[in-house]
Design a protein around this motif. Structure first.
Motif, PDB file in Angstrom:
ATOM      1  N   ARG A   1       0.778 -24.263  11.039  1.00  0.00           N
ATOM      2  CA  ARG A   1       1.913 -23.743  11.799  1.00  0.00           C
ATOM      3  C   ARG A   1       1.751 -23.899  13.313  1.00  0.00           C
ATOM      4  O   ARG A   1       2.370 -23.185  14.087  1.00  0.00           O
ATOM      5  N   MET A   2       0.914 -24.852  13.693  1.00  0.00           N
ATOM      6  CA  MET A   2       0.775 -25.156  15.115  1.00  0.00           C
ATOM      7  C   MET A   2       1.772 -26.229  15.547  1.00  0.00           C
ATOM      8  O   MET A   2       1.930 -26.505  16.734  1.00  0.00           O
ATOM      9  N   GLY A   3       2.461 -26.862  14.578  1.00  0.00           N
ATOM     10  CA  GLY A   3       3.511 -27.821  14.915  1.00  0.00           C
ATOM     11  C   GLY A   3       3.168 -29.271  14.671  1.00  0.00           C
ATOM     12  O   GLY A   3       3.767 -30.160  15.285  1.00  0.00           O
ATOM     13  N   LYS A   4       2.240 -29.554  13.736  1.00  0.00           N
ATOM     14  CA  LYS A   4       1.863 -30.946  13.466  1.00  0.00           C
ATOM     15  C   LYS A   4       3.045 -31.750  12.921  1.00  0.00           C
ATOM     16  O   LYS A   4       3.327 -32.852  13.393  1.00  0.00           O
ATOM     17  N   THR A   5       3.722 -31.196  11.922  1.00  0.00           N
ATOM     18  CA  THR A   5       4.830 -31.935  11.313  1.00  0.00           C
ATOM     19  C   THR A   5       5.966 -32.117  12.309  1.00  0.00           C
ATOM     20  O   THR A   5       6.602 -33.176  12.361  1.00  0.00           O
ATOM     21  N   GLY A   6       6.226 -31.098  13.123  1.00  0.00           N
ATOM     22  CA  GLY A   6       7.240 -31.225  14.161  1.00  0.00           C
ATOM     23  C   GLY A   6       6.899 -32.330  15.142  1.00  0.00           C
ATOM     24  O   GLY A   6       7.771 -33.103  15.562  1.00  0.00           O
ATOM     25  N   LEU A   7       5.627 -32.424  15.522  1.00  0.00           N
ATOM     26  CA  LEU A   7       5.198 -33.487  16.437  1.00  0.00           C
ATOM     27  C   LEU A   7       5.407 -34.856  15.799  1.00  0.00           C
ATOM     28  O   LEU A   7       5.873 -35.800  16.459  1.00  0.00           O
ATOM     29  N   ILE A   8       5.058 -34.985  14.525  1.00  0.00           N
ATOM     30  CA  ILE A   8       5.246 -36.266  13.829  1.00  0.00           C
ATOM     31  C   ILE A   8       6.727 -36.642  13.811  1.00  0.00           C
ATOM     32  O   ILE A   8       7.101 -37.780  14.111  1.00  0.00           O
ATOM     33  N   ARG A   9       7.589 -35.684  13.476  1.00  0.00           N
ATOM     34  CA  ARG A   9       9.032 -35.971  13.432  1.00  0.00           C
ATOM     35  C   ARG A   9       9.560 -36.326  14.827  1.00  0.00           C
ATOM     36  O   ARG A   9      10.412 -37.204  14.965  1.00  0.00           O
ATOM     37  N   HIS A  10       9.048 -35.636  15.830  1.00  0.00           N
ATOM     38  CA  HIS A  10       9.457 -35.928  17.207  1.00  0.00           C
ATOM     39  C   HIS A  10       8.993 -37.326  17.609  1.00  0.00           C
ATOM     40  O   HIS A  10       9.743 -38.088  18.241  1.00  0.00           O
ATOM     41  N   CYS A  11       7.781 -37.656  17.253  1.00  0.00           N
ATOM     42  CA  CYS A  11       7.248 -38.988  17.535  1.00  0.00           C
ATOM     43  C   CYS A  11       8.072 -40.057  16.818  1.00  0.00           C
ATOM     44  O   CYS A  11       8.463 -41.070  17.410  1.00  0.00           O
ATOM     45  N   PHE A  12       8.381 -39.828  15.562  1.00  0.00           N
ATOM     46  CA  PHE A  12       9.152 -40.790  14.770  1.00  0.00           C
ATOM     47  C   PHE A  12      10.601 -40.906  15.258  1.00  0.00           C
ATOM     48  O   PHE A  12      11.289 -41.855  14.901  1.00  0.00           O
ATOM     49  N   ALA A  13      11.049 -39.924  16.037  1.00  0.00           N
ATOM     50  CA  ALA A  13      12.411 -39.989  16.589  1.00  0.00           C
ATOM     51  C   ALA A  13      12.487 -40.844  17.855  1.00  0.00           C
ATOM     52  O   ALA A  13      13.582 -41.103  18.366  1.00  0.00           O
ATOM     53  N   GLN A  14      11.334 -41.282  18.361  1.00  0.00           N
ATOM     54  CA  GLN A  14      11.327 -42.106  19.562  1.00  0.00           C
ATOM     55  C   GLN A  14      11.999 -43.454  19.281  1.00  0.00           C
ATOM     56  O   GLN A  14      11.771 -44.053  18.226  1.00  0.00           O
ATOM     57  N   GLN A  15      12.795 -43.914  20.218  1.00  0.00           N
ATOM     58  CA  GLN A  15      13.612 -45.105  20.010  1.00  0.00           C
ATOM     59  C   GLN A  15      12.783 -46.319  19.628  1.00  0.00           C
ATOM     60  O   GLN A  15      13.165 -47.110  18.761  1.00  0.00           O
ATOM     61  N   GLU A  16      11.620 -46.489  20.268  1.00  0.00           N
ATOM     62  CA  GLU A  16      10.813 -47.680  20.000  1.00  0.00           C
ATOM     63  C   GLU A  16      10.302 -47.713  18.559  1.00  0.00           C
ATOM     64  O   GLU A  16      10.123 -48.798  17.984  1.00  0.00           O
ATOM     65  N   LEU A  17      10.088 -46.543  17.955  1.00  0.00           N
ATOM     66  CA  LEU A  17       9.662 -46.509  16.558  1.00  0.00           C
ATOM     67  C   LEU A  17      10.849 -46.628  15.613  1.00  0.00           C
ATOM     68  O   LEU A  17      10.768 -47.305  14.582  1.00  0.00           O
ATOM     69  N   GLN A  18      11.956 -45.965  15.942  1.00  0.00           N
ATOM     70  CA  GLN A  18      13.143 -46.013  15.105  1.00  0.00           C
ATOM     71  C   GLN A  18      13.620 -47.450  14.892  1.00  0.00           C
ATOM     72  O   GLN A  18      14.035 -47.817  13.793  1.00  0.00           O
ATOM     73  N   GLN A  19      13.561 -48.242  15.916  1.00  0.00           N
ATOM     74  CA  GLN A  19      14.085 -49.609  15.841  1.00  0.00           C
ATOM     75  C   GLN A  19      13.157 -50.569  15.114  1.00  0.00           C
ATOM     76  O   GLN A  19      13.616 -51.443  14.374  1.00  0.00           O
ATOM     77  N   ASP A  20      11.872 -50.407  15.304  1.00  0.00           N
ATOM     78  CA  ASP A  20      10.935 -51.459  14.895  1.00  0.00           C
ATOM     79  C   ASP A  20      10.129 -51.168  13.645  1.00  0.00           C
ATOM     80  O   ASP A  20       9.418 -52.058  13.156  1.00  0.00           O
ATOM     81  N   TYR A  21      10.204 -49.952  13.108  1.00  0.00           N
ATOM     82  CA  TYR A  21       9.356 -49.564  11.984  1.00  0.00           C
ATOM     83  C   TYR A  21      10.153 -48.858  10.886  1.00  0.00           C
ATOM     84  O   TYR A  21      11.194 -48.248  11.153  1.00  0.00           O
TER      85      TYR A  21
END
Length: 373
Positions: A44-64
């Motif tokens: 509950r420190m926010g690991k999954t939230g960080l992953i989802r936030h990271c995966f929401a970055q445009q450079e990842l959304q477009q290329d992966y």
């Protein structure tokens, strides 16, 4: 209608995500530069939230292709394979027919359990028992990851669960698949530091030095204060700086609990009144009361010795040695060996956690509930 900005589950965009600027940059950089990552922190420190936030970055959304699979409740390699396959198909459904047809074509052992709905979209109808040869199905899934038309990022949440699978050499099997897959990079997320440490830091284990490590710490109180005040003010509400510090200290900076209490405060805030520490206590009481039936049921399933040890831990804080003579005498426990057996049971039930030899109740609401019952 304006939503409550303090989310207690899911991800709803950067507006509702607090800080983690440097962690997001670091995680994104490691992944796009071809690194696997072991992401560790208490629950509950926010690991999954960080992953989802990271995966929401445009450079990842477009290329992966971006996959998140939660294996917390899995108990075997078959269940791991089931959750991984289901997570992949769930994402590919939104990527067009070509994307999901390729997965179904390669994962032939899973094909009979994947049907098309009235809209022509694939539907995952497998049961755990339908995966008769987990290793064969896993091999097919990794064949897909190798040959996907985009590179893949796969986040496996609560990765330490694989250590309790009954099958032999699961770590070695997964390490081999991952090592041979040059089209996918993995985030291994885990909340049990000692188990994750064994997996990635022990020279005798297959995953030794196979991933860069990020240890997630609490968000700073300054960053959280700015986030909380900003959302309160945007909603025409107020909260005192003392109340924010009180929340932060009560839950030692743990993300989910701060979000939950701020959610309660935001909902109960009245015009022309700034939420203060008394309001925080009321919000905590509401949140703990919500869990009353759950906690009562949990206590009913514990033995008398396990209950006694749990209550002792609740009243003693974190920095204790539960098998010491002083602790046993103070809380009228039976013996060191009885405490060890009870502690093993509480750890197995995931009620108590162990961090660097310190045993404590990780659920703060349970901790406060026990202290008032």
């Amino acid at each position: 209608m304006k939503i409550n900005p303090f989310l207690t589950y899911g991800y709803n965009g950067p507006e509702f995500f607090c800080d983690r600027i440097e962690e997001t940059k670091r995680l994104t950089s490691l992944l796009v530069n071809g690194n696997h990552v072991a992401l560790m922190s208490p629950r509950r420190m926010g690991k999954t939230g960080l992953i989802r936030h990271c995966f929401a970055q445009q450079e990842l959304q477009q290329d992966y292709y971006l996959f998140i699979v939660d294996i917390y409740a899995t108990k075997s390699l078959a269940e791991f394979t089931y959750e991984l396959g289901r997570a992949i198909l769930s994402v590919l459904k939104s990527k067009g027919r070509k994307a999901w047809e390729r997965f179904i074509q390669i994962a032939s052992s899973l094909r009979t359990g994947i049907t098309l709905d009235a809209m022509g979209q694939p539907s995952w109808n497998l049961e755990i028992g339908d995966i008769r040869s987990p290793q064969m199905s896993l091999d097919e899934i990794f064949q897909y990851l190798k040959s996907a038309d985009k590179p893949c990022l796969v986040a496996i949440d609560e990765f330490q669960a694989i250590m309790d699978y009954p099958e032999q050499k699961v770590e070695a099997l997964l390490r081999t698949y991952i090592q041979e897959c040059n089209n996918a990079w993995f985030i291994f997320s885990g909340s049990k530091r000692h188990m994750m440490g064994e997996i990635f830091s022990s020279p005798a284990r297959p995953f030794y030095q196979s991933a860069s490590t990020i240890s997630l710490k609490p968000i700073s109180i300054d960053a959280y204060s700015a986030f909380i005040v900003g959302h309160f003010e945007e909603g025409g509400k107020q909260i005192t700086s003392e109340a924010i510090r009180y929340i932060y200290e009560k839950f030692e900076g743990t993300t989910w609990y701060i979000q939950k209490i701020c959610n309660e405060l935001y909902a109960m805030a009245e015009p022309h009144h700034a939420c203060d520490t008394k309001d925080v206590d009321a919000a905590i009481s509401y949140a703990v009361e919500e869990k009353n039936d759950t906690y009562q049921d949990m206590m009913a399933r514990l033995s008398s010795r396990q209950k006694a040890l749990l209550l002792a831990l609740a009243h003693s804080g974190k920095n204790v040695q539960p098998t010491s003579g002083d602790f046993i005498k103070k809380y009228h426990l039976t013996s060191a060996s009885a405490v060890q057996r009870s502690m093993s049971a509480l750890l197995e039930k995931d009620i108590v956690t162990n961090n660097n030899g310190q045993y404590f109740i990780y659920d703060y609401f349970l901790y406060y509930w026990l202290n008032h019952n």
